[in-house]
Every structure is written in structure tokens, then in C-alpha cells.
Design a protein around this motif. Structure first.
Motif, PDB file in Angstrom:
ATOM      1  N   ALA A  18       0.718  -1.158   0.015  1.00  0.00           N
ATOM      2  CA  ALA A  18       0.045  -0.064   0.054  1.00  0.00           C
ATOM      3  C   ALA A  18       0.775   1.220   0.018  1.00  0.00           C
ATOM      4  CB  ALA A  18      -0.992   0.001   1.396  1.00  0.00           C
ATOM      5  N   ARG A  19       1.889   1.272   1.014  1.00  0.00           N
ATOM      6  CA  ARG A  19       2.856   2.357   1.013  1.00  0.00           C
ATOM      7  C   ARG A  19       3.533   2.735  -0.512  1.00  0.00           C
ATOM      8  NH1 ARG A  19       4.402  -0.020   5.821  1.00  0.00           N
ATOM      9  NH2 ARG A  19       6.620  -0.560   4.751  1.00  0.00           N
ATOM     10  N   ILE A  20       3.783   1.712  -0.951  1.00  0.00           N
ATOM     11  CA  ILE A  20       4.560   1.634  -2.381  1.00  0.00           C
ATOM     12  C   ILE A  20       3.704   2.326  -3.195  1.00  0.00           C
ATOM     13  CG2 ILE A  20       5.595   0.546  -4.410  1.00  0.00           C
ATOM     14  CD1 ILE A  20       6.709  -1.536  -2.299  1.00  0.00           C
ATOM     15  N   GLY A  21       2.145   1.805  -3.234  1.00  0.00           N
ATOM     16  CA  GLY A  21       1.285   2.317  -4.441  1.00  0.00           C
ATOM     17  C   GLY A  21       1.119   3.733  -4.034  1.00  0.00           C
ATOM     18  N   ILE A  22       0.980   4.363  -3.127  1.00  0.00           N
ATOM     19  CA  ILE A  22       0.760   5.669  -2.608  1.00  0.00           C
ATOM     20  C   ILE A  22       1.936   6.391  -3.005  1.00  0.00           C
ATOM     21  CG2 ILE A  22       0.580   7.153  -0.595  1.00  0.00           C
ATOM     22  CD1 ILE A  22      -1.305   5.167   0.411  1.00  0.00           C
ATOM     23  N   LEU A  23       3.407   6.233  -2.572  1.00  0.00           N
ATOM     24  CA  LEU A  23       4.356   6.544  -3.077  1.00  0.00           C
ATOM     25  C   LEU A  23       4.613   6.700  -4.495  1.00  0.00           C
ATOM     26  CD1 LEU A  23       6.852   5.189  -0.195  1.00  0.00           C
ATOM     27  CD2 LEU A  23       6.006   7.661  -0.480  1.00  0.00           C
ATOM     28  N   LEU A  24       4.113   5.611  -5.160  1.00  0.00           N
ATOM     29  CA  LEU A  24       4.321   5.681  -6.975  1.00  0.00           C
ATOM     30  C   LEU A  24       3.392   6.695  -7.509  1.00  0.00           C
ATOM     31  CD1 LEU A  24       4.600   1.986  -7.395  1.00  0.00           C
ATOM     32  CD2 LEU A  24       6.550   3.775  -7.906  1.00  0.00           C
ATOM     33  N   GLN A  75      -5.205   5.267  -9.965  1.00  0.00           N
ATOM     34  CA  GLN A  75      -6.304   5.949 -10.501  1.00  0.00           C
ATOM     35  C   GLN A  75      -6.339   7.557 -10.385  1.00  0.00           C
ATOM     36  OE1 GLN A  75      -9.335   3.043  -9.105  1.00  0.00           O
ATOM     37  NE2 GLN A  75      -8.788   1.855 -10.539  1.00  0.00           N
ATOM     38  N   GLN A  76      -5.765   7.829  -9.142  1.00  0.00           N
ATOM     39  CA  GLN A  76      -5.652   9.234  -8.941  1.00  0.00           C
ATOM     40  C   GLN A  76      -4.537   9.794  -9.922  1.00  0.00           C
ATOM     41  OE1 GLN A  76      -8.307  10.195  -6.915  1.00  0.00           O
ATOM     42  NE2 GLN A  76      -8.686   7.984  -6.869  1.00  0.00           N
ATOM     43  N   SER A  77      -3.496   9.200  -9.928  1.00  0.00           N
ATOM     44  CA  SER A  77      -2.264   9.697 -10.629  1.00  0.00           C
ATOM     45  C   SER A  77      -1.295   8.394 -10.811  1.00  0.00           C
ATOM     46  CB  SER A  77      -1.643  10.704  -9.678  1.00  0.00           C
ATOM     47  OG  SER A  77      -0.340  10.940 -10.206  1.00  0.00           O
ATOM     48  N   ASP A  78      -0.896   8.408 -12.144  1.00  0.00           N
ATOM     49  CA  ASP A  78      -0.037   7.147 -12.494  1.00  0.00           C
ATOM     50  C   ASP A  78       0.985   7.775 -13.406  1.00  0.00           C
ATOM     51  OD1 ASP A  78       0.917   4.934 -13.182  1.00  0.00           O
ATOM     52  OD2 ASP A  78      -0.506   4.197 -14.247  1.00  0.00           O
ATOM     53  N   ILE A 214       3.396  11.533   4.053  1.00  0.00           N
ATOM     54  CA  ILE A 214       4.163  10.761   2.957  1.00  0.00           C
ATOM     55  C   ILE A 214       3.314  11.037   1.718  1.00  0.00           C
ATOM     56  CG2 ILE A 214       4.974   8.934   4.662  1.00  0.00           C
ATOM     57  CD1 ILE A 214       2.780   6.925   3.106  1.00  0.00           C
ATOM     58  N   GLY A 215       4.082  10.669   0.618  1.00  0.00           N
ATOM     59  CA  GLY A 215       3.324  10.708  -0.735  1.00  0.00           C
ATOM     60  C   GLY A 215       3.530  12.016  -1.286  1.00  0.00           C
TER      61      GLY A 215
END
Length: 217
Positions: A18-24, A75-78, A214-215
Motif C-alpha cells: 500500500a505504501r509503495i502504491g501511494i508513493l508511486l 487511479q488518482q495519478s499514474d 508521505i507521498g
């Protein structure tokens, strides 16, 4: 502006995912680091299953599955196009690979970890069960840098925490194993500054009730 709240546990592979996804996705959230032996009542109130990760959105929507948190963030930002939006067949393939990880490999991995911890004679058996999936990943990495091509995708980051755990159960065996492509792939992830950010140690939220942002970068 009210930011989402993420309840997390540093070494849990699902929380790591989950943290990795948010940071990405570069999605700012307020992280609350916890320990499972002392789960905050605030977390249980919004997610009675009492396991991390739990993401509480500004509108009080609860997302408490790690892959769903990754997908929400992307989906918010990629910015790195990890969902391969230009290829309609890619996303189902990613989800299929993640499904095999979560519903087959992880079960064998948990048994392998327990057997190794207690020096159970079944350790090799469960490791062999894990190797069915690891061999598939090794083959994928023979012809490309990442699991679905020469650039990382959602699946690479979703599987990373679990393959990492596999590599750490019996480190000596792993380093002498034939999975040289897996080793290269893991080392590439480790050298990415994002991994260090995802694994950063924060004060326990229950100690001072101060969340960590974070993020943002």
C-alpha cells in the motif's frame, strides 16, 4: 484540506504494498504506524477486521485491501504509467499474476516461513511449493527487465514485498539458487530510492498521536 489516513505496519508485506502504491502515485496521505499487539481503537472502529493496511479517505470511505489501495492511488495519478493504459490486455494480465501471488504463492510462503522458523522437516516441501510461482517469475524475467516488459508495472510493485520475504527465509539457499533473474529484479528494486522511502521507520502513532505526511515527493 483533509488528507486520507493510512494505518500501516512497517514490515507487513500488504502494508508495504500500500505504501509503495501511494508513493508511486505521489498521493499525500497521513501515515499512522502501528503495532499489531496494540491496535488503535480508531482503526478497529473503521475496519473491524483489524488488519493493516487501512486507508480512510477524506469522505470517510474505507479501503482495507492492499491492492485496492494501490489501485485507488494509481487511479488518482499514474505518472509512470504502471497500469499500461495504452494496452487494454495488460491490466487483466497484471491482475491475474497478482491473483496467483495472493491466493497461491502467499499460502505456501507462510508455511515455508513457519517451517523454517521451527526447523520443520517440511521446510523443503513448502519451499518447493513456492518455487512453482518463483520459477514462473524467473522465466518472465529471462527476456525482459521486469515482469511484463522493459519497464515496471503494477504487478512488479505488488509482488515485490512477497518475493522479498521469500528471498529472506533462507538467505544462504536463496543466494545460491538458480533464480538469478529474480535476484537481479529484487536488487533493482532495492536500489530505487522509492524502496527506502517505503521502508522508512516512523514513530508509533499511539505514542504521540502524530501522523506523518508521505507521498508528497
Amino acid at each position: 484540506m483533509t488528507l486520507p489516513i493510512l494505518y500501516s505496519l512497517r514490515r507487513c508485506p500488504y502494508a508495504m504494498r500500500a505504501r509503495i502504491g501511494i508513493l508511486l502515485a505521489k498521493q499525500p496521505v497521513m501515515l499512522r504506524d502501528i503495532v499489531m499487539k496494540n491496535i488503535p481503537a480508531e482503526m478497529i472502529a473503521v475496519s473491524p477486521k483489524a488488519t493493516v493496511p487501512v486507508l480512510v479517505l477524506a469522505d470517510s470511505t474505507i479501503i482495507d485491501e492492499s491492492l485496492d489501495i494501490m489501485l485507488w492511488a494509481l487511479q488518482q495519478s499514474d505518472p509512470s504509467n504502471l497500469l499500461f493504459k495504452e494496452d487494454s490486455r495488460a491490466f487483466p494480465s497484471m491482475l491475474n499474476l497478482i491473483h496467483h501471488n495472493d491466493n497461491e504463492f502467499v499460502e505456501s510462503l507462510e508455511k515455508y516461513k513457519v517451517a523454517a522458523r521451527y526447523h520443520d522437516i517440511a521446510e523443503v516441501f513448502y519451499r518447493n511449493q513456492c518455487e512453482i510461482f518463483i520459477t514462473d517469475l524467473e522465466g518472465r524475467l529471462t527476456s525482459s527487465e521486469y515482469l511484463m516488459g522493459d519497464k515496471p508495472c503494477l504487478a512488479d510493485y505488488a509482488l515485490l514485498p512477497f518475493v522479498r520475504q521469500f528471498s529472506r527465509v533462507d538467505r544462504k539457499w536463496y543466494l545460491h539458487s538458480p533464480y538469478t533473474n529474480i535476484q537481479r529484479w529484487l536488487n533493482t528494486h532495492y536500489q530505487n530510492p522509492l524502496f527506502s522511502k517505503a521502508m522508512k521507520k516512523y514513530p508509533q502513532w499511539l505514542d504521540n498521536h502524530e501522523s506523518v505526511l508521505i507521498g508528497t515527493d
